[in-house]
Write an enzyme that holds these catalytic residues in place. Structure first.
Site: not given
Ligand code: TYM
Length: 343
Positions: A119, A207, A210
């Site tokens: 991230k 994956k 969102k």
């Protein structure tokens, strides 16, 4: 805390996806429906985790309530006193234990967390909160002595970290924490032999998330059902032209088989067998598209019928009870580290 605890949380910073639903919600809600006499069920909204990455704070409060309503729409029975529904920030022991655990956590260990690396890799505005997120997650789990923690595959490393810090603290200070079951036992308990990872429909090597670049591969729980069905019809497949479960060679088809099994509530093997050798991908996709469409219609109808006042009352009741439970664990830790007098 007399019954063993099953606990999980889902962040509220955006719309939830089918991946969140299968990985985080369904296992605990199924258990809550059938085994709440044996287990205490803790389902919570990690609202402090919600802004480890930038979020729209003007929407956050409402999104937190909305997430609580989603849990109820998904079937969490809230008229049961063994089942708790609460917001992390309303139980201040979560933040307090985090600080203590921080001081017993190595910088090197935290730097190896793959989700942090993923991230933060291409971002300039990476917060200390994002780095520290697994410690807060460990506090969420350890405060209640949770034994089982259903999460998707992407959270496995954080669960292992939680076990690790609990064991380290127990070795140093005596029996402070219940250590959650090892990941393999967790999977066996929830009926999987491995962690669940629902993949993006367009890029089935990633994956379903969102925060994906394109929404075409992501099914949101708020999607218009027929638009979601179209996303399934547009899912990337392969040129093998026979339906088989082979996540490496046929990731798109394997993902659809997994989604189909979960929506039908059937073992994956049964669904694989039923479709084995089917050669027309269009027919197979259209079956899964219908399942997705029907599921979203049911889910959204159920959501429209959730009474907000009842949910708020449940949140407040659970938060009062959780402040007591979490406060007891925190006090034991404060005693152990010398912040409070020994018993
Ligand atoms: P979060 O909010 O990112 O995701 C919530 C849950 O959804 C699962 N999930 C998936 N499962 C299968 N396939 C996918 N594509 C997929 N995408 C997401 C996640 O694994 C998770 O179970 N740190 C956690 C929230 C949290 C928590 C906790 C969970 C905070 N404290 C304590 C358990 C216990 C998180 O960010 O999940």
């Amino acid at each position: 805390m007399t019954k063993p605890v099953i606990l999980t949380g889902l962040r509220a910073n955006n719309d939830l996806t089918l991946g969140n639903y299968f990985g985080g919600m369904l296992p605990i809600i199924d258990t809550a429906k059938t085994r709440s006499d044996e287990y205490q069920i803790n389902m919570f909204i990690p609202d402090l985790h919600s802004f480890t990455t930038p979020t729209d704070h003007s929407q956050l409060y409402e999104q937190i309530l909305q997430t609580a309503k989603l849990f109820v729409a998904a079937g969490l029975p809230i008229d049961n006193e063994n089942i708790h529904l609460y917001r992390q920030s309303h139980v201040s022991a979560h933040s307090e234990l985090t600080w203590i655990l921080d001081c017993f956590t190595g910088f090197g260990q935290m730097s190896r967390m793959t989700q942090f690396k993923d991230k933060s890799s291409d971002k300039d505005d990476v917060s200390v909160g994002l780095f520290n997120y697994p410690v807060l997650m460990a506090a969420d789990i350890l405060l209640y002595g949770a034994r089982y923690v259903p999460v998707g595959d992407d959270q496995t490393q954080h669960l292992e970290f939680t076990r690790d810090i609990a064991e380290r603290m127990n070795t140093r200070f005596g029996n402070l924490f219940t250590v959650p079951e090892p990941v393999k036992k967790q999977h066996a308990f929830f009926g999987n032999d491995q962690g669940l990872r629902i993949m993006d429909l367009v890029d089935p090597t990633r994956k379903m998330s969102k925060s994906a670049n394109s929404e075409k591969g992501v099914i949101f729980l708020s999607d218009d059902p027929s638009a979601a069905a179209k996303k399934v019809m547009g899912a990337t497949t392969d040129d093998k032209a026979f339906v088989a479960f082979d996540p490496l060679e046929q990731p798109g088809i394997s993902n659809l088989l997994q989604i189909s099994a979960l929506l039908a509530g059937e073992p994956l093997e049964t669904v694989i067998e039923r479709h084995a050798g089917q050669t027309r991908y269009g027919d197979f996709k259209s079956e899964v598209a219908t399942q997705v469409n029907d599921f979203l219609i049911r889910f959204q109808t159920s959501l429209a019928n959730v009474d907000e006042a009842t949910v708020i009352k449940k949140l407040e009741q659970s938060e009062a009870a959780m402040n007591i439970q979490a406060g007891e664990t925190l006090y034991k830790v404060q005693q152990a580290v010398g912040l409070r007098p020994k018993a």
